[in-house]
Each structure stands twice: as structure tokens, then as C-alpha cells.
Design a protein around this motif. Structure first.
Motif, PDB file in Angstrom:
ATOM      1  N   GLU A 179       0.834  -1.203   0.000  1.00 20.55           N
ATOM      2  CA  GLU A 179       0.000   0.000   0.000  1.00 20.55           C
ATOM      3  C   GLU A 179       0.866   1.250   0.000  1.00 20.55           C
ATOM      4  OE1 GLU A 179      -3.492   2.203   2.653  1.00 20.55           O
ATOM      5  OE2 GLU A 179      -2.395   0.490   3.475  1.00 20.55           O
ATOM      6  N   LEU A 183      -4.695  -0.201  -9.057  1.00 19.81           N
ATOM      7  CA  LEU A 183      -3.805  -1.061  -9.836  1.00 19.81           C
ATOM      8  C   LEU A 183      -4.580  -2.006 -10.750  1.00 19.81           C
ATOM      9  CD1 LEU A 183      -1.186  -2.060  -7.111  1.00 19.81           C
ATOM     10  CD2 LEU A 183      -0.971  -0.312  -8.876  1.00 19.81           C
ATOM     11  N   VAL A 223       2.750   1.669  -3.453  1.00 21.17           N
ATOM     12  CA  VAL A 223       1.878   2.163  -4.516  1.00 21.17           C
ATOM     13  C   VAL A 223       1.602   3.654  -4.344  1.00 21.17           C
ATOM     14  CG1 VAL A 223      -0.465   2.031  -5.442  1.00 21.17           C
ATOM     15  CG2 VAL A 223       0.812  -0.065  -4.970  1.00 21.17           C
ATOM     16  N   PHE A 257      -6.016  -4.143  -4.478  1.00 18.85           N
ATOM     17  CA  PHE A 257      -5.389  -3.553  -5.662  1.00 18.85           C
ATOM     18  C   PHE A 257      -6.395  -2.750  -6.492  1.00 18.85           C
ATOM     19  CE2 PHE A 257      -1.879  -7.043  -5.832  1.00 18.85           C
ATOM     20  CZ  PHE A 257      -1.301  -6.473  -4.707  1.00 18.85           C
ATOM     21  N   MET A 310       3.339  -6.615  -9.747  1.00 21.52           N
ATOM     22  CA  MET A 310       2.776  -7.241  -8.554  1.00 21.52           C
ATOM     23  C   MET A 310       2.571  -8.749  -8.696  1.00 21.52           C
ATOM     24  SD  MET A 310       2.466  -4.957  -6.231  1.00 21.52           S
ATOM     25  CE  MET A 310       2.550  -3.164  -6.101  1.00 21.52           C
ATOM     26  N   PHE A 332      -6.135  -9.463  -1.835  1.00 23.71           N
ATOM     27  CA  PHE A 332      -5.235  -8.648  -2.654  1.00 23.71           C
ATOM     28  C   PHE A 332      -5.968  -8.074  -3.864  1.00 23.71           C
ATOM     29  CE2 PHE A 332      -0.740 -10.388  -1.485  1.00 23.71           C
ATOM     30  CZ  PHE A 332      -0.838  -9.737  -0.277  1.00 23.71           C
TER      31      PHE A 332
END
Length: 310
Positions: A69, A118, A72, A113, A90, A109
């Protein structure tokens, strides 16, 4: 449009004052909408992390989530400030015995994301060798491509990934690996691939394919749960279903799990085994309680030692 541009157009007679107010109002609404989206994402990220924190054990994974986290967010800030950024790759390797939480974490996840920007969808597409490898030339590439298409915007989770390299040079598994690598390159901005499986088998698989290993920068080892952690997992599972263990039942379950682990090893004594035992105990409890002439609330909730079979 910038405010100065609006004023300039009013002065040049290209826009009325009424139109300028409407445009400014639309711009303000857009800014408010963007703010709400950002706030909503922050709220969802906190909810996802809170769900993760409620999971028993997995301390290394919880630290990894904080690292990802932070990474990013900082890369996004660096980009905003026109600084060099690290590529957000990733793709991951999950090594661990069955029932150690690999699929659960992959699903978390995906959601995380998505909220971090992402992934566009954040869903989990779970596959194994049979879903990727075909029976004739050209079939495998298409099956693997179809799996990638289904996973776009989310995570492609390949369980027992080492089985793709088991068949030797004439096996179509290698074709699937090649198609996966191409899919990773072609969809790098909206796809995460996770290869998962038993620790030793995954280690051997990666050692035979160093080029593949380098494409998965994040490698996570899922530790086996301790017996105390398994009892805690059992209690959480029962709490969600509005049941509870008596003290004697807790001792009984502990002995059963210890015996399973002694005989078969950790792969037969993790969370999956606990879930099976709990679901079976609930069914047995039902057959015990239904015979009572008068059934109280506590009877409906309590799991006793006799509800756990050998």
C-alpha cells in the motif's frame, strides 16, 4: 476548462454569463465526485485491512500489505511530482501447504489492488493445470489465453502451478507457461498473476526456470498454523455461524488436530481441515439436539465433545 478561460470567453462575447455559471457548476460537481471516489476508496481500503487483521496469524502477510500500500501510494506521488518511478509489478509466488490461507489472501489482494487503482475489477480467477493445458498442439495456448482474458482486471490464481512443468519437454505445460509470460507482458497494466503450491515443489519449479522466477518479484511463504491458532480459527468459524465450543469440546478438537498433524503432517492439519471438522460437528450436533424433547437456545449453539467423531 480553467476559470481564466471562461472569463476570457465572456469578455470576447463567445459565452454568456448564464452558460459560464452552468459550466463552473459542472466543474465543481466533477471535483466533488472525484473527492467522493477517493474518500470511498480510502474507506474500502480500511475495511479490507480490517478484514485482514481479523484473520488468525499471517503476520508477514499483514506487513506485506502495508508495504505494498505504501509503495503504490509513494510511486503515485512521485509520478505526480515528475520523479522517476519503480515499475508496479505485482506478480507473486505463494508457497505453502493447503489450508494456510493462500486463496483467501489472493482474494483480499484483488480487492485491495482495485481500490489502490492497480486493477480495474479486482476479481479472482482461480485455475489449475487442467484449465490451462490442452490435449493437442495449439489447444493449450488458446485455453491459457482464455483464462487470462477471464482474469483481466483482476488476479489469475494458478494453484499447484508446478504441475505445468511436470510432463517433460513434450508436455504442453511448457506451452502454457510461454502463453502466461506473453499474457503478463501484454496486460502488465491490468493483470496480476499468482503462482501457488506446496513449498518444496514450487521451489523446484522455480529452480528449473530461473527466467520465470525473475518475473515474479514478490514471493510469500505461508507458514503452517500452530495448534493454538487452529483452535482460534475454529472458534471464529463457529462464531460466524452463531455456535460455540464447550471447554471440553475445545480440548477434544485440540487432540484431534494434534493427532492428524502427527500422523499426516501439517498439510493435513491446517484451516481446511478445521473447516471440515467444524461443518461435520454442526451436522452431528443437529442429530443429537433434534432428539431432545425440549430444545433451549444454548442447546442450539453449543458444540460438545461427542459432536467430534474420531
Amino acid at each position: 476548462m480553467k476559470k481564466s478561460g471562461i472569463i476570457e470567453q465572456i469578455e470576447n462575447g463567445k459565452m454568456s454569463i448564464k452558460e459560464s455559471f452552468r459550466l463552473l457548476n459542472n466543474n465543481n460537481n466533477l471535483a466533488l465526485k472525484q473527492h467522493r471516489v477517493n474518500s470511498n476508496s480510502k474507506k474500502k481500503i480500511q475495511e479490507i485491512k480490517a478484514k485482514l487483521d481479523r484473520l488468525v496469524g499471517l503476520d508477514k502477510l499483514k506487513r506485506l500489505v502495508n508495504e505494498l500500500e505504501a509503495f503504490v501510494k509513494i510511486q503515485q506521488k512521485r509520478q505526480e511530482n515528475q520523479l522517476a518511478t519503480e515499475p508496479l509489478v505485482m506478480h507473486m509466488i505463494f508457497k505453502g501447504n493447503p489450508g494456510t490461507g493462500k486463496t483467501t489472501i489472493a482474494r483480499i489482494f484483488g480487492k485491495l489492488f482495485k481500490e489502490l487503482g492497480l486493477l480495474s475489477e479486482g476479481h479472482l480467477k482461480e485455475v489449475e493445470r487442467a484449465d490451462l493445458v490442452g490435449e493437442y498442439i495449439g489447444h493449450t495456448a488458446q485455453k491459457t489465453k482464455d483464462a487470462i482474458e477471464d482474469a483481466l482486471g483482476g488476479i489469475l490464481f494458478i494453484d499447484e502451478a508446478y504441475s505445468l512443468a511436470r510432463g517433460g519437454v513434450r508436455d504442453f505445460g511448457k506451452e502454457s507457461i510461454d502463453a502466461l509470460v506473453k499474457g503478463m507482458e501484454d496486460n502488465r497494466d491490468d493483470l496480476v498473476i499468482i503462482l501457488a503450491g506446496y513449498p518444496q515443489e514450487m521451489e523446484n519449479f522455480l529452480n528449473t526456470n530461473p527466467g520465470l522466477s525473475s518475473r515474479f518479484p514478490i514471493k510469500v511463504h505461508f507458514e503452517d498454523y500452530t495448534l493454538d491458532e487452529l483452535i482460534e480459527i475454529a472458534e471464529l468459524m463457529l462464531e460466524e455461524r452463531e455456535y460455540e465450543l464447550s471447554q471440553a469440546a475445545k480440548s477434544r478438537l485440540y487432540k484431534i488436530l494434534a493427532e492428524k498433524r502427527r500422523k499426516a503432517g501439517p498439510e493435513k492439519g491446517n484451516a481446511r481441515t478445521v473447516r471440515n471438522l467444524i461443518e461435520r460437528a454442526i451436522r452431528i450436533q443437529a442429530t443429537r439436539v433434534v432428539e431432545k424433547e425440549k430444545i433451549f437456545r444454548k442447546d442450539l449453539m453449543k458444540i460438545e465433545p461427542e459432536d467430534f467423531e474420531d
